[in-house]
Scaffold this active site. Structure first.
Site, PDB file in Angstrom:
ATOM      1  N   CYS A   1      73.096  26.879  36.323  1.00  0.00           N
ATOM      2  CA  CYS A   1      72.965  27.564  37.623  1.00  0.00           C
ATOM      3  C   CYS A   1      74.314  27.827  38.283  1.00  0.00           C
ATOM      4  O   CYS A   1      74.596  28.949  38.725  1.00  0.00           O
ATOM      5  CB  CYS A   1      72.056  26.760  38.544  1.00  0.00           C
ATOM      6  SG  CYS A   1      72.679  25.144  39.071  1.00  0.00           S
TER       7      CYS A   1
ATOM      8  N   HIS B   1      70.985  22.543  42.786  1.00  0.00           N
ATOM      9  CA  HIS B   1      70.700  23.875  42.244  1.00  0.00           C
ATOM     10  C   HIS B   1      71.272  24.927  43.180  1.00  0.00           C
ATOM     11  O   HIS B   1      71.394  24.710  44.389  1.00  0.00           O
ATOM     12  CB  HIS B   1      69.192  24.085  42.079  1.00  0.00           C
ATOM     13  CG  HIS B   1      68.850  25.331  41.310  1.00  0.00           C
ATOM     14  ND1 HIS B   1      69.103  25.471  39.958  1.00  0.00           N
ATOM     15  CD2 HIS B   1      68.297  26.514  41.703  1.00  0.00           C
ATOM     16  CE1 HIS B   1      68.716  26.665  39.543  1.00  0.00           C
ATOM     17  NE2 HIS B   1      68.224  27.328  40.594  1.00  0.00           N
TER      18      HIS B   1
ATOM     19  N   HIS C   1      69.168  33.662  39.605  1.00  0.00           N
ATOM     20  CA  HIS C   1      69.599  32.303  39.275  1.00  0.00           C
ATOM     21  C   HIS C   1      69.258  31.978  37.824  1.00  0.00           C
ATOM     22  O   HIS C   1      68.482  32.689  37.171  1.00  0.00           O
ATOM     23  CB  HIS C   1      68.964  31.276  40.230  1.00  0.00           C
ATOM     24  CG  HIS C   1      67.493  31.037  39.987  1.00  0.00           C
ATOM     25  ND1 HIS C   1      66.911  29.791  40.094  1.00  0.00           N
ATOM     26  CD2 HIS C   1      66.486  31.884  39.643  1.00  0.00           C
ATOM     27  CE1 HIS C   1      65.612  29.879  39.835  1.00  0.00           C
ATOM     28  NE2 HIS C   1      65.326  31.130  39.571  1.00  0.00           N
TER      29      HIS C   1
END
Length: 361
Positions: free
Chosen positions: A275, A323, A335
């Site tokens: 990520c 994240h 993402h």
């Protein structure tokens, strides 16, 4: 026949429970509810898991992948520190070599001065001229003596300073080596944890039948859609209408161009990303380097209110900032979700938002 199905399901779930226990997971695996006996007119076997059972499985898998994401952040930070410390060691090693060469040159100069004085009876040439009966030569000699003294003093000062610098460089290099070894240990521990969590999640998912895995994906989408709908309904993005900066537009263009590429933990492209690997590389492409990990991005980049968001801003998720996704406008992010998934577009509110940061503020 029903007993056989129940026994098979129970054995499968006991294996899943044992796996979760071995990886430190405290959540118990769900027990499937017994399905009613199929009638003679019913075609095909009954499903082993109800939606409620699969929802528990989904939550367990999600928890494991989130723990893997947190460990990935720790690994990436350690890797970044390792690169920095290795670079410092290389610089210090060069400084040590240069310092040693300078000391050798200064010692040669000092030796040359000493040898010259020895040849002149222990007096420098200027001192000999100072003893001359010629007034002009006498004055010239005095000046040369002073210059010689100043040169000797400067030489001694340079020598002492260079030796002190060399000792400092050596101590710094030793300290950086110790830090490097400590960081490598952290990396190894994080890597072990990542692999354990991912393996546990993959094993649970692999024990599901194909139809059950399809239903699991449907539940994932349903949970994300539910969270996104609630977020939009809250009015959180009602007044969000900011336009991307030049850098933000470039970062968005890079990130969206990676859609379809697989998630791989620790990866920074070009074939795969985790990520924060995706977001950091996107902003690097926009000529604005940012921290490598989502936690460091949250800690170091300027924070802004959700109402002020514009494309290119980074949305940080979960309480541990494990994240990150890039806002692309219209309530969406791009993402890299987790192992087994690809870079994709998703609802910005499909996960629990911690906050928003702006790399080019």
């Amino acid at each position: 026949m029903n007993r056989r199905h129940c026994a098979t399901a129970a054995i499968t779930l006991v294996c899943a429970l044992a796996l979760l226990t071995s990886t430190g997971q405290a959540v118990a695996a769900p027990t499937p509810e017994p399905s009613p006996s199929p009638s003679a007119s019913t075609a095909g076997p009954s499903p082993r898991y109800s939606n409620a059972d699969l929802e528990k499985v989904r939550e367990q898998i999600d928890t494991l992948y989130r723990k893997a994401a947190a460990a990935t952040d720790a690994y990436n930070l350690a890797e970044e520190q390792t690169k920095k410390q290795s670079g410092e060691i290389v610089k210090l090693a060069k400084a040590i070599v240069d310092g040693q060469a300078r000391i050798a040159a200064l010692k040669d100069r000092a030796g040359a001065q000493a040898r010259e004085q020895y040849r002149n009876g222990g007096l420098p040439p200027g001192a000999q001229l100072a003893l001359s009966n010629d007034p002009k030569l006498f004055l010239d000699g005095i000046n040369k003596v002073r210059q010689s003294q100043q040169a000797s003093k400067s030489l001694l000062t340079d020598l002492n300073q260079t030796q002190e610098d060399l000792e400092t460089y050596t101590q710094d290099a030793s300290a950086n080596w110790e830090k490097l070894e400590t960081t490598r240990v952290k990396q190894a521990k994080a890597k072990k944890k990542i692999n354990a969590q991912i393996k546990a999640a993959e094993k649970i998912e692999s024990q599901l039948e194909e139809k059950e895995r399809d239903r699991l994906r449907q539940l994932e989408r349903a949970a994300a859609d539910k969270a996104q709908t609630a977020w939009l309904s809250s009015g959180a993005v009602k007044d969000v209408s900011g336009e991307a900066s030049e850098g933000g537009a470039a970062a968005v263009a890079f990130a969206t161009a990676q859609i379809g590429k697989p998630y791989v933990w620790g990866a920074e492209g070009p074939g795969s990303y985790d990520c924060s690997g995706l977001t950091s590389q996107a902003w690097l492409a926009a000529k604005r380097p940012i921290p490598r990990t989502s936690q460091e991005q949250w800690r170091l980049l300027p924070r802004i209110d959700i109402r002020d968001m514009r494309p290119g801003d980074l949305i940080i998720y979960h309480a541990d900032a494990s994240h990150v996704g890039m806002y692309v406008g219209d309530g969406a992010i791009v993402h890299s979700p987790r192992p087994g998934r690809n870079v994709t577009l998703a609802g910005a509110g499909s996960m629990k938002i911690l906050g928003v940061v702006r790399p080019d503020k």
